[in-house]
Write a protein that holds these residues in place. Structure first.
Motif, PDB file in Angstrom:
ATOM      1  N   SER A 190      46.061  43.764  30.985  1.00 15.58           N
ATOM      2  CA  SER A 190      44.931  44.534  30.484  1.00 15.58           C
ATOM      3  C   SER A 190      43.622  43.790  30.684  1.00 15.58           C
ATOM      4  N   GLY A 191      43.676  42.454  30.693  1.00 16.83           N
ATOM      5  CA  GLY A 191      42.462  41.694  30.906  1.00 16.83           C
ATOM      6  C   GLY A 191      42.058  41.593  32.359  1.00 16.83           C
ATOM      7  N   CYS A 192      42.879  42.090  33.255  1.00 20.03           N
ATOM      8  CA  CYS A 192      42.558  41.989  34.681  1.00 20.03           C
ATOM      9  C   CYS A 192      41.469  42.971  35.093  1.00 20.03           C
ATOM     10  N   GLY A 193      41.321  44.046  34.356  1.00 26.47           N
ATOM     11  CA  GLY A 193      40.310  45.027  34.717  1.00 26.47           C
ATOM     12  C   GLY A 193      40.619  45.697  36.041  1.00 26.47           C
ATOM     13  N   GLN A 194      39.624  45.667  36.934  1.00 25.65           N
ATOM     14  CA  GLN A 194      39.769  46.329  38.230  1.00 25.65           C
ATOM     15  C   GLN A 194      40.240  45.375  39.318  1.00 25.65           C
ATOM     16  N   ILE A 209      45.042  38.772  41.604  1.00 25.67           N
ATOM     17  CA  ILE A 209      45.901  38.234  40.544  1.00 25.67           C
ATOM     18  C   ILE A 209      46.788  37.118  41.075  1.00 25.67           C
ATOM     19  N   ILE A 210      47.382  37.316  42.266  1.00 29.55           N
ATOM     20  CA  ILE A 210      48.264  36.294  42.846  1.00 29.55           C
ATOM     21  C   ILE A 210      47.464  35.057  43.233  1.00 29.55           C
ATOM     22  N   SER A 211      46.259  35.251  43.783  1.00 25.81           N
ATOM     23  CA  SER A 211      45.433  34.107  44.197  1.00 25.81           C
ATOM     24  C   SER A 211      45.019  33.268  43.004  1.00 25.81           C
ATOM     25  N   SER A 212      44.635  33.927  41.903  1.00 29.00           N
ATOM     26  CA  SER A 212      44.247  33.168  40.709  1.00 29.00           C
ATOM     27  C   SER A 212      45.429  32.407  40.121  1.00 29.00           C
ATOM     28  N   ALA A 213      46.622  32.999  40.185  1.00 27.97           N
ATOM     29  CA  ALA A 213      47.808  32.295  39.685  1.00 27.97           C
ATOM     30  C   ALA A 213      48.109  31.071  40.528  1.00 27.97           C
TER      31      ALA A 213
END
Length: 679
Positions: A612-616, A622-626
């Protein structure tokens, strides 16, 4: 009814120019030894003498070959006329069937003979006389057109083609020839206009001008493709050498009559000089193009190739073992067409024709490098005419229709065919004379009344399989799909749903038949009712038109929650999407239930908070930030940390140093001792 190739007229220029040589010499050898003659200008010696055809002979031979092909492929259907032009127009034959044959035309051409070179050069000798006569001949009706007129046809089509073989100086002379032809054509249509009955109006004419020159002579007339001169006339110009006019007309006839070429390969024939040996020969034949397109439809194409010295494509088919013409071979036949050889005077063509006329038939197969052979055509003769039979490569019309159960995904034996028939009967449309005012049309009403959920196979439904075992279920389903459900119908449905819940509480099995129970592989009572509830809820969602439907849906969802099979309340559009993408008996989606432990619930809630905090953000973000968060926890390379910025780190800096201490097993170096003490 009457196409443009119905009438074809050849206009042959018989002026003095056509008496000159074509400059293509043919060596003639004597049977006995004769004095050796030298060829002019070459210095080499040849035995015998050399002959050369005149331009007139080349024009006559090629035009007669053109009409031979036409009369062989379309006997009595297509007509060809000849007009010879010098000081006047000389009619060789008419539209009468008695003059539409090779013997009549050949005998008439022998009487005309080659133009004399002693003819004085005069303006009276012109090809224009023949073009005028050709336009008048196009206005004359054929026997078929007369029959159509006697039958009462008000409008009789009249189109034709004029092929003029002549020779002009330049493009200006050719343009003048076209203008004169167009003017005479307009004048002729004005003469036969109603109420005159002197002939037929010419709807359209196709003028083909062949400008021939001797071999090796360059012409100032340029080639030109088909051009519209007027609404009644199209013209094209071709400049060819006299020896090549036969190949040019062969190329043109392919488009004039929509013909195709087939080369039969690997024909075994005995040698003429040695009867004990045999060799394979090829024979090229012509026929209608439909003989190829009807084999497996217009989408199927044969492998084609261009023969050396020609400008058209030919299909290569392989000779099969000959046999007697049987009915079994003709069962998959989808069409038959007349054939004629391209080179009728060659020995292989003559042998093939005689072989077929003796009552034998030959199957032709598509050549393949591997796999089973595919027979596509058959050659046979009947009544003195040779035909090519197109054999269907696809499923034959004599075969049984394919079973509906043999689908692309394998054999499916449980289609709901009777139910589909009932649905089709319900979907019949009746035309109305007038549309009712203020009401929707019949098609719109049918679209709303038709069920939005229809499982195709019995294996994909439980609800419809129980209609025969549960007497109340058919009426219950009928009430669910009603558009105007009232309160009384809602009460009845509520009672049936509660009765179903009581049966589930008592642990009663649903009354499946043995075959259905074995097919569905649902033996547990809880699983049976869970699937039943899911399909019933899906059906109510798709037909929720009134508040009574919505009340039923809420009641069913509360019962599912009490039974331990709670479902998330979703809008009907989501259920509609699920009805076409998932089977009711598909594996259930992963849903959190009361039996899930607290740890798994916390993990699920934590993942929801993260998402839910990912927004758009996209999946890639998401994978790159992880990956970046994981890499930040690792220590960097020591060489990069110790090396100043802009310099290169050196691997193994002590490698090769002789002053280094030699490690001895069991002995710790002093440097390592110091480091251990300092640490």
């Amino acid at each position: 009814m009457f196409e443009r190739n119905q009438k074809t007229i050849f206009v042959l220029d018989h002026t003095r120019y056509f008496s000159i040589s074509s400059e293509q010499y043919i060596s003639m050898d004597y049977l006995k030894g004769k004095p050796v003659a030298e060829s002019p200008g070459s210095g080499s010696s040849i035995v015998g003498t050399q002959l050369s055809k005149s331009l007139w002979t080349c024009a006559v031979e090629s035009s007669i070959e053109y009409c031979r092909i036409v009369w062989d492929l379309f006997p009595g259907k297509k007509h060809v006329r000849f007009i010879v032009s010098d000081t006047a127009a000389h009619i060789v034959n008419t539209w009468s069937p008695s003059t539409q044959n090779m013997s009549h035309v050949s005998n008439a051409m022998m009487m005309v003979s080659v133009p004399s070179r002693s003819i004085p050069q005069s303006s009276d000798y012109s090809v224009i006389h023949g073009l005028r006569a050709a336009i008048e001949a196009l206005a004359e009706p054929t026997d078929e057109q007369l029959q159509a007129a006697h039958a009462g046809c008000k409008r009789i089509g009249n189109k034709g083609r004029v092929i003029c073989i002549t020779s002009a100086r330049d493009n200006t002379s050719m343009k003048s020839l076209e203008d004169i032809f167009n003017t005479v054509l307009i004048q002729q249509n004005a003469l036969v206009a109603p109420p005159s009955k002197k002939g037929l109006q010419i709807d359209h004419c196709h003028l083909v001008i062949l400008n021939i020159v001797p071999l090796g002579v360059e012409s100032l007339v340029t080639n030109r493709s088909l051009l519209e001169i007027s609404p009644f006339l199209n013209a094209e110009i071709h400049t060819v050498n006299a020896p090549e006019i036969s190949d040019k007309l062969l190329h043109l006839i392919m488009g004039h009559y929509d013909l195709a070429s087939t080369t039969v390969t690997n024909i075994p024939m005995k040698e003429e000089q040695n009867a004990n040996s045999s060799a394979n020969y090829d024979v090229e034949i012509l026929h209608e193009r439909a003989a190829h397109t009807k084999v497996c439809g217009p989408d199927f194409t044969f492998t084609t190739s261009i023969k050396p010295g020609t400008a058209y494509e030919t299909v290569t088919l392989k000779w099969c073992t000959p046999r007697g013409c049987g009915s079994a071979d003709l069962q998959p036949c989808v069409g038959q067409y007349n054939v004629t050889p391209v080179d009728v005077t060659s020995r292989p063509s003559s042998c093939l024709i005689n072989f077929l006329l003796n009552g034998r038939s030959v199957l032709l197969e598509v050549p393949r490098k591997s796999g089973t052979k595919t027979t596509s055509h058959m050659l046979s003769a009947r009544g003195g005419e040779i035909f090519v039979h197109s054999l269907s490569i696809a499923r034959s019309a004599m075969d049984e229709a394919p079973s509906i159960t043999d689908g692309p995904g394998g054999r499916v034996p449980d289609y709901r065919i009777p139910e589909m028939g009932q649905l089709l009967k319900m979907s019949r449309l009746v035309p109305l004379k007038t549309r009712p005012k203020g009401k929707c049309s019949q098609g719109e009403h049918l679209w709303r009344r038709m069920p939005r959920y229809f499982p195709r196979t019995a294996n994909a439904t439980i609800l419809f399989n129980l209609q025969r075992q549960l007497s109340w279920l058919p009426h219950f389903l009928h009430l669910l799909v009603k558009e105007d459900m009232d309160k009384q119908d809602e009460v009845r449905c509520q009672q049936q749903i509660h009765e179903l819940y009581k049966s589930a509480s008592r642990g009663d099995l649903l009354p499946f038949s043995n075959s259905n129970n074995a097919r569905l592989k649902v033996n547990k009572t809880k699983d049976q009712y869970r699937l039943f509830y899911r399909e019933l809820e899906q059906l109510i969602q798709l037909n929720a038109h009134t508040p009574h439907h919505k009340n039923l849906l809420e009641s069913l969802q509360s019962l599912r929650a009490a039974y331990g099979d709670a479902s998330n309340k979703s809008d009907p559009s989501a259920a509609h999407l699920r009805s076409y993408t998932e089977s009711p008996l598909s594996p259930e989606r992963l849903e959190p239930t009361n039996s899930v432990n607290s740890s798994s619930s916390s993990i699920l809630k934590a993942s929801k908070r993260r998402m839910s905090g990912c927004g758009q953000r996209s999946l890639l973000d998401i994978i790159s930030s992880a990956e970046r968060s994981q890499s930040s926890k690792r220590l960097d390379f020591s060489g990069r940390l110790c090396t100043p910025l802009g310099q290169t780190a050196k691997l193994y800096p002590e490698f090769g140093n002789k002053d280094k201490e030699i490690l001895t097993p069991g002995v710790i170096p002093s440097s390592l001792k110091d480091e251990s003490i300092r640490s």
